[in-house]
Design an enzyme around this catalytic site. Structure first.
Site, mmCIF file in Angstrom:
data_model
loop_
_atom_site.group_PDB
_atom_site.id
_atom_site.type_symbol
_atom_site.label_atom_id
_atom_site.label_comp_id
_atom_site.label_asym_id
_atom_site.label_seq_id
_atom_site.Cartn_x
_atom_site.Cartn_y
_atom_site.Cartn_z
ATOM 1 C CG ASP A 110 -3.422 1.247 0.707
ATOM 2 O OD1 ASP A 110 -3.490 1.841 1.797
ATOM 3 O OD2 ASP A 110 -3.484 1.830 -0.386
ATOM 4 C CD GLU B 99 -3.381 13.628 5.097
ATOM 5 O OE1 GLU B 99 -3.842 14.651 4.530
ATOM 6 O OE2 GLU B 99 -3.245 12.537 4.524
HETATM 7 C C1 UGA Z 1 -4.113 8.881 0.477
HETATM 8 C C2 UGA Z 1 -3.872 9.021 1.974
HETATM 9 O O1 UGA Z 1 -2.750 8.229 2.352
HETATM 10 C C3 UGA Z 1 -5.113 8.546 2.722
HETATM 11 O O2 UGA Z 1 -4.885 8.569 4.102
HETATM 12 C C4 UGA Z 1 -6.278 9.420 2.343
HETATM 13 O O3 UGA Z 1 -7.453 8.998 2.974
HETATM 14 C C5 UGA Z 1 -6.482 9.324 0.836
HETATM 15 O O4 UGA Z 1 -5.265 9.642 0.136
HETATM 16 C C6 UGA Z 1 -7.583 10.240 0.348
HETATM 17 O O5 UGA Z 1 -7.553 10.594 -0.840
HETATM 18 O O6 UGA Z 1 -8.468 10.572 1.123
HETATM 19 P P1 UGA Z 1 -4.616 6.635 -0.977
HETATM 20 O O7 UGA Z 1 -3.636 5.507 -1.067
HETATM 21 O O8 UGA Z 1 -4.790 7.514 -2.139
HETATM 22 O O9 UGA Z 1 -4.265 7.483 0.309
HETATM 23 O O10 UGA Z 1 -6.073 6.119 -0.519
HETATM 24 P P2 UGA Z 1 -6.606 4.642 -0.250
HETATM 25 O O11 UGA Z 1 -5.532 3.797 0.336
HETATM 26 O O12 UGA Z 1 -7.304 4.161 -1.438
HETATM 27 O O13 UGA Z 1 -7.702 4.918 0.888
HETATM 28 C C7 UGA Z 1 -7.350 5.307 2.204
HETATM 29 C C8 UGA Z 1 -8.099 4.432 3.207
HETATM 30 O O14 UGA Z 1 -9.486 4.597 3.031
HETATM 31 C C9 UGA Z 1 -7.812 2.938 3.056
HETATM 32 O O15 UGA Z 1 -7.695 2.351 4.320
HETATM 33 C C10 UGA Z 1 -9.036 2.425 2.313
HETATM 34 O O16 UGA Z 1 -9.363 1.079 2.629
HETATM 35 C C11 UGA Z 1 -10.120 3.362 2.795
HETATM 36 N N1 UGA Z 1 -11.191 3.578 1.789
HETATM 37 C C12 UGA Z 1 -10.908 3.906 0.512
HETATM 38 C C13 UGA Z 1 -12.519 3.435 2.178
HETATM 39 O O17 UGA Z 1 -12.802 3.123 3.336
HETATM 40 N N2 UGA Z 1 -13.509 3.624 1.248
HETATM 41 C C14 UGA Z 1 -13.240 3.944 -0.059
HETATM 42 O O18 UGA Z 1 -14.184 4.096 -0.862
HETATM 43 C C15 UGA Z 1 -11.906 4.093 -0.423
HETATM 44 MN MN MN Z 2 -3.470 3.921 0.304
#
Ligand code: UGA
Ligand code: MN
Length: 306
Positions: free
Chosen positions: A170, A256
């Site tokens: 995203d 990280e």
């Molecule tokens: C923040 C950080 O920028 C992420 O790198 C980190 O993984 C995340 O927090 C975290 O809490 O672990 P955020 O925007 O809150 O990011 O998280 P998302 O963008 O919703 O998810 C990060 C990545 O994991 C995305 O590429 C998303 O597609 C993937 N994801 C999310 C999954 O593969 N499975 C899930 O159930 C949720």
């Molecule tokens: Mn994100």
């Protein structure tokens, strides 16, 4: 009078034809200008000589491996489309897409086939117990990407020029970011926009070295940086085969730091983006889509993939 004109015409005709043929041969010998840097003229037919091998400017560049965890939701295809549109413009980028799923989905499989760039499509489901708010996301998926990368390279001799970075599906990436990370020697860092409760977070740099972190959130983190704010050379990934993302003991926002601690030190970090003074990546987040008017059962006669 008429027959005089006609005989003159007949007399001139062969000469005119000869001139036309000579001109034609000459112009077909002249080298054709290249239409585009990637060239569409290669392998053309009819040339007496085979086309000279053209040196592609990207031939010597280290490959950039982008690991993207992704999961099924209404905006997934839109996010992946945005990402592919960026990545397709980057030379020598290899996309490692890791689905958070028990099997490869049809949607992502089809998407990868038409993405127009080198892709590896993996999948691993997040165990149910870890699918809770407040717990780190995508741990298993990033580890699957790391494992694939190590397996692919472990039997090849060094040097294997390559750079790895974690590209969530995203975020928003500028093309300049890839130029910056391409020269990573061990671990490089740069600012990230729209994160940590501020307009940006950034490593604070003095005399070319990272000396601290400008952040609005948990400044006590050893590496106060978002997943989108660093890249690691392939050599470092291979020489630290045990470095992975950990579930056990990991707190929110510490993924990280936990990872970077295993492979580098703050003193060693290489600041990019003009000593970390430029934002080239944004931690954008797509809002949950409103499907309040979606009927419970499919009423449309065609089944459209969205
Ligand atoms: C923040 C950080 O920028 C992420 O790198 C980190 O993984 C995340 O927090 C975290 O809490 O672990 P955020 O925007 O809150 O990011 O998280 P998302 O963008 O919703 O998810 C990060 C990545 O994991 C995305 O590429 C998303 O597609 C993937 N994801 C999310 C999954 O593969 N499975 C899930 O159930 C949720
Ligand atoms: Mn994100």
């Amino acid at each position: 009078m008429k027959s005089l004109l006609f005989s003159r015409f007949l007399l001139l005709l062969p000469w005119v034809l000869i001139v036309i043929i000579v001109l034609d041969i000459d112009s077909s010998r002249a080298p054709l200008p290249a239409l585009s840097p990637r060239g569409g003229a290669e392998g053309g037919s009819g040339g007496a000589r085979p086309p000279a091998p053209r040196r592609r400017p990207e031939a010597g560049l280290p490959t950039i491996y982008a690991i993207t965890p992704t999961y099924s939701r209404p905006v997934q295809k839109a996010e992946l489309t945005r990402l592919a549109n960026t990545f397709r413009q980057v030379s020598r980028l290899h996309w490692i897409l890791v689905e958070d799923a028990a099997a490869r989905s049809e949607l992502v499989t089809r998407f990868v086939a038409g993405a127009g760039l080198p892709c590896t499509h993996l999948h691993v489901p997040t165990p149910r117990r870890y699918k809770r708010p407040g717990l780190p996301r995508a741990t298993e998926q990033r580890n699957a990407g790391l494992a694939w990368l190590r397996q692919r390279h472990q039997h090849l001799p060094p040097p294997q020029p390559g750079v790895l970075f974690f590209a969530d599906d995203d975020n928003t990436y500028s093309l300049e970011l890839f130029q910056e990370m391409r020269t990573t020697r061990k671990v490089s860092v740069w600012p990230v926009g729209l994160v940590g409760g501020r307009r940006y977070e950034r490593p604070v740099v003095e005399n070319g070295k990272v000396v601290g972190w400008y952040t609005g959130w948990r400044a006590d983190r050893p590496f106060a940086i978002d997943m989108a704010g660093f890249a690691v050379s392939l050599q470092v990934i291979l020489s630290h085969p045990k470095a992975v993302f950990k579930r056990r003991g990991s707190q929110p926002g510490m993924q990280e730091s936990d990872f970077l601690k295993q492979i580098t030190t703050v003193e060693e970090l290489e600041p990019k983006a003009n000593n970390c003074t430029k934002v080239l990546v944004w931690h954008t987040r797509t809002e949950k889509v409103n499907l309040a008017n979606e009927p419970k059962y499919h009423l449309d006669t065609v089944n459209i993939e969205v």
